[in-house]
Design an enzyme around this catalytic site. Structure first.
Site, PDB file in Angstrom:
ATOM      1  N   GLU A  53      75.089 -14.652  -8.670  1.00 55.69           N
ATOM      2  CA  GLU A  53      75.685 -15.026  -9.958  1.00 55.69           C
ATOM      3  C   GLU A  53      75.178 -16.379 -10.453  1.00 55.69           C
ATOM      4  O   GLU A  53      74.929 -16.552 -11.650  1.00 55.69           O
ATOM      5  CB  GLU A  53      77.217 -15.018  -9.860  1.00 55.69           C
ATOM      6  CG  GLU A  53      77.863 -15.248 -11.208  1.00 55.69           C
ATOM      7  CD  GLU A  53      79.254 -14.637 -11.345  1.00 55.69           C
ATOM      8  OE1 GLU A  53      79.764 -14.064 -10.368  1.00 55.69           O
ATOM      9  OE2 GLU A  53      79.810 -14.744 -12.448  1.00 55.69           O
TER      10      GLU A  53
ATOM     11  N   GLU B  76      71.795 -15.720 -11.800  1.00 58.30           N
ATOM     12  CA  GLU B  76      71.905 -15.024 -13.085  1.00 58.30           C
ATOM     13  C   GLU B  76      72.326 -15.994 -14.191  1.00 58.30           C
ATOM     14  O   GLU B  76      71.776 -15.977 -15.304  1.00 58.30           O
ATOM     15  CB  GLU B  76      72.954 -13.909 -12.943  1.00 58.30           C
ATOM     16  CG  GLU B  76      73.140 -13.055 -14.168  1.00 58.30           C
ATOM     17  CD  GLU B  76      74.307 -12.076 -13.987  1.00 58.30           C
ATOM     18  OE1 GLU B  76      75.323 -12.443 -13.356  1.00 58.30           O
ATOM     19  OE2 GLU B  76      74.196 -10.943 -14.489  1.00 58.30           O
TER      20      GLU B  76
ATOM     21  N   CYS C 161      84.053 -10.676 -10.950  1.00 59.89           N
ATOM     22  CA  CYS C 161      84.498 -10.293  -9.603  1.00 59.89           C
ATOM     23  C   CYS C 161      85.928  -9.754  -9.571  1.00 59.89           C
ATOM     24  O   CYS C 161      86.359  -9.252  -8.539  1.00 59.89           O
ATOM     25  CB  CYS C 161      84.339 -11.455  -8.635  1.00 59.89           C
ATOM     26  SG  CYS C 161      85.111 -12.945  -9.221  1.00 59.89           S
TER      27      CYS C 161
ATOM     28  N   SER D 222      78.942 -10.966 -16.191  1.00 61.16           N
ATOM     29  CA  SER D 222      77.944 -10.988 -15.119  1.00 61.16           C
ATOM     30  C   SER D 222      77.768  -9.560 -14.621  1.00 61.16           C
ATOM     31  O   SER D 222      78.745  -8.808 -14.521  1.00 61.16           O
ATOM     32  CB  SER D 222      78.452 -11.863 -13.970  1.00 61.16           C
ATOM     33  OG  SER D 222      77.693 -11.612 -12.813  1.00 61.16           O
TER      34      SER D 222
ATOM     35  N   LYS E 230      91.775  -3.309  -6.701  1.00 62.62           N
ATOM     36  CA  LYS E 230      90.632  -2.950  -5.844  1.00 62.62           C
ATOM     37  C   LYS E 230      90.651  -1.459  -5.510  1.00 62.62           C
ATOM     38  O   LYS E 230      89.619  -0.856  -5.235  1.00 62.62           O
ATOM     39  CB  LYS E 230      90.637  -3.784  -4.560  1.00 62.62           C
ATOM     40  CG  LYS E 230      90.352  -5.260  -4.801  1.00 62.62           C
ATOM     41  CD  LYS E 230      88.889  -5.516  -5.093  1.00 62.62           C
ATOM     42  CE  LYS E 230      88.659  -6.931  -5.548  1.00 62.62           C
ATOM     43  NZ  LYS E 230      87.282  -7.153  -6.026  1.00 62.62           N
TER      44      LYS E 230
ATOM     45  N   GLU F 138      88.865  -0.092  -8.288  1.00 59.80           N
ATOM     46  CA  GLU F 138      87.444  -0.463  -8.206  1.00 59.80           C
ATOM     47  C   GLU F 138      86.699   0.401  -7.179  1.00 59.80           C
ATOM     48  O   GLU F 138      85.567   0.823  -7.412  1.00 59.80           O
ATOM     49  CB  GLU F 138      87.328  -1.946  -7.822  1.00 59.80           C
ATOM     50  CG  GLU F 138      85.908  -2.482  -7.907  1.00 59.80           C
ATOM     51  CD  GLU F 138      85.844  -3.957  -7.545  1.00 59.80           C
ATOM     52  OE1 GLU F 138      86.406  -4.352  -6.507  1.00 59.80           O
ATOM     53  OE2 GLU F 138      85.221  -4.717  -8.292  1.00 59.80           O
TER      54      GLU F 138
ATOM     55  N   GLU G 295      80.329   3.779 -11.035  1.00 51.96           N
ATOM     56  CA  GLU G 295      79.147   2.904 -11.150  1.00 51.96           C
ATOM     57  C   GLU G 295      78.902   2.142  -9.858  1.00 51.96           C
ATOM     58  O   GLU G 295      77.816   1.593  -9.669  1.00 51.96           O
ATOM     59  CB  GLU G 295      79.339   1.861 -12.260  1.00 51.96           C
ATOM     60  CG  GLU G 295      79.790   2.396 -13.608  1.00 51.96           C
ATOM     61  CD  GLU G 295      81.267   2.729 -13.643  1.00 51.96           C
ATOM     62  OE1 GLU G 295      82.087   1.925 -13.188  1.00 51.96           O
ATOM     63  OE2 GLU G 295      81.587   3.836 -14.128  1.00 51.96           O
TER      64      GLU G 295
ATOM     65  N   CYS H 233      93.596 -14.658  -6.988  1.00 49.64           N
ATOM     66  CA  CYS H 233      93.916 -13.598  -6.020  1.00 49.64           C
ATOM     67  C   CYS H 233      95.056 -13.974  -5.070  1.00 49.64           C
ATOM     68  O   CYS H 233      95.725 -13.085  -4.550  1.00 49.64           O
ATOM     69  CB  CYS H 233      92.675 -13.248  -5.195  1.00 49.64           C
ATOM     70  SG  CYS H 233      91.327 -12.652  -6.202  1.00 49.64           S
TER      71      CYS H 233
HETATM   72  S1  SF4 Z   1      94.175  -9.903  -6.955  1.00 53.87           S
HETATM   73 FE1  SF4 Z   1      94.390 -10.085  -9.195  1.00 53.87          FE
HETATM   74  S2  SF4 Z   1      92.955 -11.769  -9.683  1.00 53.87           S
HETATM   75 FE2  SF4 Z   1      92.372 -11.036  -7.647  1.00 53.87          FE
HETATM   76  S3  SF4 Z   1      90.799  -9.462  -7.999  1.00 53.87           S
HETATM   77 FE3  SF4 Z   1      92.779  -8.404  -7.914  1.00 53.87          FE
HETATM   78  S4  SF4 Z   1      93.450  -8.222 -10.047  1.00 53.87           S
HETATM   79 FE4  SF4 Z   1      91.855  -9.812  -9.975  1.00 53.87          FE
END
Ligand code: SF4
Ligand code: SF4
Length: 497
Positions: free
Chosen positions: A193, A196, A214, A234, A273, A276, A281, A421
């Site tokens: 990053e 970049e 991220c 990014s 997550k 995700e 992708e 987080c």
């Molecule tokens: S805990 Fe919250 S701030 Fe951290 S990656 Fe997950 S959604 Fe984003």
């Protein structure tokens, strides 16, 4: 409500009294701000208080991979609406009737605010236990920085206790074949990053401001509400997925393991997550980067199920060759951490020298202020204006300003959850102290880990240097693009005409 009254009948009665906007103020509720302190909002902390300020609730799709609600426990208090609308800027930020999908960025803040425990993460504990029991599988786990300063709370330790090495030991005791550190991947993310960002600053000015990528909650928010800014994101995958792709390629090859037999598990402070992990992708060589993501809370359940008491586990090192991390990788868990880590390495890339002491302890980007601003002066690059934003309702204000007036910043960090987080929707809940007190203790622990680290900059990580030498070549190389970078999806028309 009579215990015999069915849920359907109850909802009908409530609807009949005009529940949306209907407010019966409970004793002890009057005059207090919604939400209050602690995961049970203030107005419900007193003995005998019960939420009767009925306000409705957020809609949750049965296909949502991150969260679910037990309707029998829902008391219609409206706290999920408060979190989703006022903290995250999602609820109410789209027209009715609903179009193609129920808007949700999967952040899990409604889980943290739900006082009855009706909304929870969608659990994947059984999937992971099944993989651990399957002798044909090679099960690898990685742990995010924010989980290392919060898991202890689930085992009676005070907030802000660092338990990374105990967690590594517990995961080995639980039977994982490889125990890796997401902080290593955070260092890898910074290599990509920062490179970049320097490239965009010098040659691709139309992609400035550079927006971090991220946080999957923030990325989905951008895809829903600001698709015109997607090209500013990014292209770096998150550390979770960079490590997942690296495990199924570089690591598998080096260890002689069939990548199809690898099951990649992550321990995250985050419910987004789980979304995700499923993004189409995020794959390479026709293999998805990640297989399962567990929240910090789920890991506590899994360890207790296996009879493992974190208090009794000896400190254990993470496995090499993907286990070394620097202070820069460890601060990813706090708001401002990604920025501080990126600036350290951007400074090195521009000057060939490590940054001065003030950039290694860069106070303006730390702390709980909603939007922090700072300027980094990098020789050869000049003054770089930076903003750091956490809580997506704050992102809305900032982004609407950029749309109207342009950006005075070249680099902007976005984290969906308040505090970053460490305040994620998968973190331990607490009834004994206010959420902010706990978040500040977790943040303090993260910065202690940074200042206590032998190496403070991602580019000094010896295992990172080795992986570039042996596999990726250099940041932004063709191979790095293939495994470590991604694309985004315009989701705007799923909510808007
Ligand atoms: S805990 Fe919250 S701030 Fe951290 S990656 Fe997950 S959604 Fe984003
Ligand atoms: S997970 Fe986040 S975006 Fe989804 S309903 Fe809950 S608070 Fe709203």
């Amino acid at each position: 409500m009579s215990r015999k009254m069915s849920r359907r009948k109850f909802l009908k009665v409530v609807a009949g009294s005009g529940v949306l906007g209907f407010g019966v103020m409970a004793t002890g509720c009057k005059g207090k701000s919604p939400g209050g302190k602690g995961w049970i909002p203030d107005q419900y902390q007193g003995k005998g208080d019960f939420p009767v300020n009925l306000k409705g609730r957020v809609a949750i799709s049965k296909h949502n991979p991150s969260i679910e609600r037990d309707d029998e426990k829902c008391i219609l208090c409206g706290q999920c609406v408060e979190a989703c609308k006022n903290v995250m800027g999602v609820y109410g930020n789209y027209p009715l009737p609903l179009k193609k999908e129920i808007a949700c960025v999967n952040c899990g803040q409604c889980v943290m605010w739900c006082p009855s425990g009706a909304i929870t993460e969608k659990r994947n504990i059984k999937d992971v236990l099944a993989a651990l029991d399957d002798e044909d599988k090679y099960v690898v786990v990685q742990t995010a920085p924010a989980t290392k300063v919060s898991l202890g709370e689930e085992f009676g330790m005070p907030p802000g206790t660092s338990v990374g090495k105990k967690m590594a030991g517990a995961l080995k005791e639980a039977g994982f074949d490889g125990v890796f550190d997401t902080c290593f991947a955070a260092d890898l993310t910074i290599m990509e990053e920062a490179s970049e960002f320097v490239h965009r600053l010098t040659s691709k000015k139309d992609e400035i401001p550079h927006l971090t990528s991220c946080c999957p909650g923030w990325v989905k928010y951008c895809e829903y509400f600001y698709p015109e800014l997607m090209h500013n994101l990014s292209t770096c995958k998150s550390p979770q997925n960079m490590l997942g792709a690296t495990i199924k390629s570089y690591y598998a090859n080096k260890m002689g393991i069939d990548p199809k037999k690898i099951v990649n598990v992550s321990i995250m402070p985050c419910t987004a997550k789980k979304f995700e992990v499923r993004r189409k992708e995020l794959q390479a060589d026709e293999l998805r980067d990640m297989d399962y993501s567990l929240t910090t809370r789920e890991l506590a359940v899994l360890l207790k199920h296996k009879g493992i008491d974190l208090n009794k586990v000896p400190d254990t090192e993470y496995d090499s060759i993907l286990g070394e991390s620097t202070g820069a990788g460890r601060i990813f868990g706090a708001t401002g951490g990604v920025t501080e880590a990126a600036v350290r390495t951007a400074y090195y890339l521009a000057t060939g020298a490590n940054p001065p002491a003030d950039l290694l302890d860069w106070k303006p980007v730390r702390g709980m202020t909603a939007v922090k601003e700072a300027t980094a002066t990098i020789p050869g690059v000049g003054a770089v204006n930076i903003a750091v934003c956490h809580g997506l309702a704050n992102a809305k204000t900032l982004l609407d300003g950029i749309k109207a007036n342009g950006s005075k910043w070249q680099f902007i960090e976005f984290m969906a959850c308040p505090g970053g987080c460490i305040g994620g929707g998968g973190q331990p809940k607490s009834q004994v102290a206010s959420q902010n007190d706990i978040k500040l203790k977790r943040i303090a622990a993260i910065y202690r880990e940074d200042t206590g680290a032998v190496k403070r900059c991602s580019h000094d990580n010896a295992e990172i240097q080795a992986i570039y030498k042996e596999f990726f070549g250099k940041p932004l190389s063709e191979k790095a693009e293939k495994y470590l970078h991604t694309t985004f999806v315009n989701r705007h028309d799923r909510l808007f005409d």
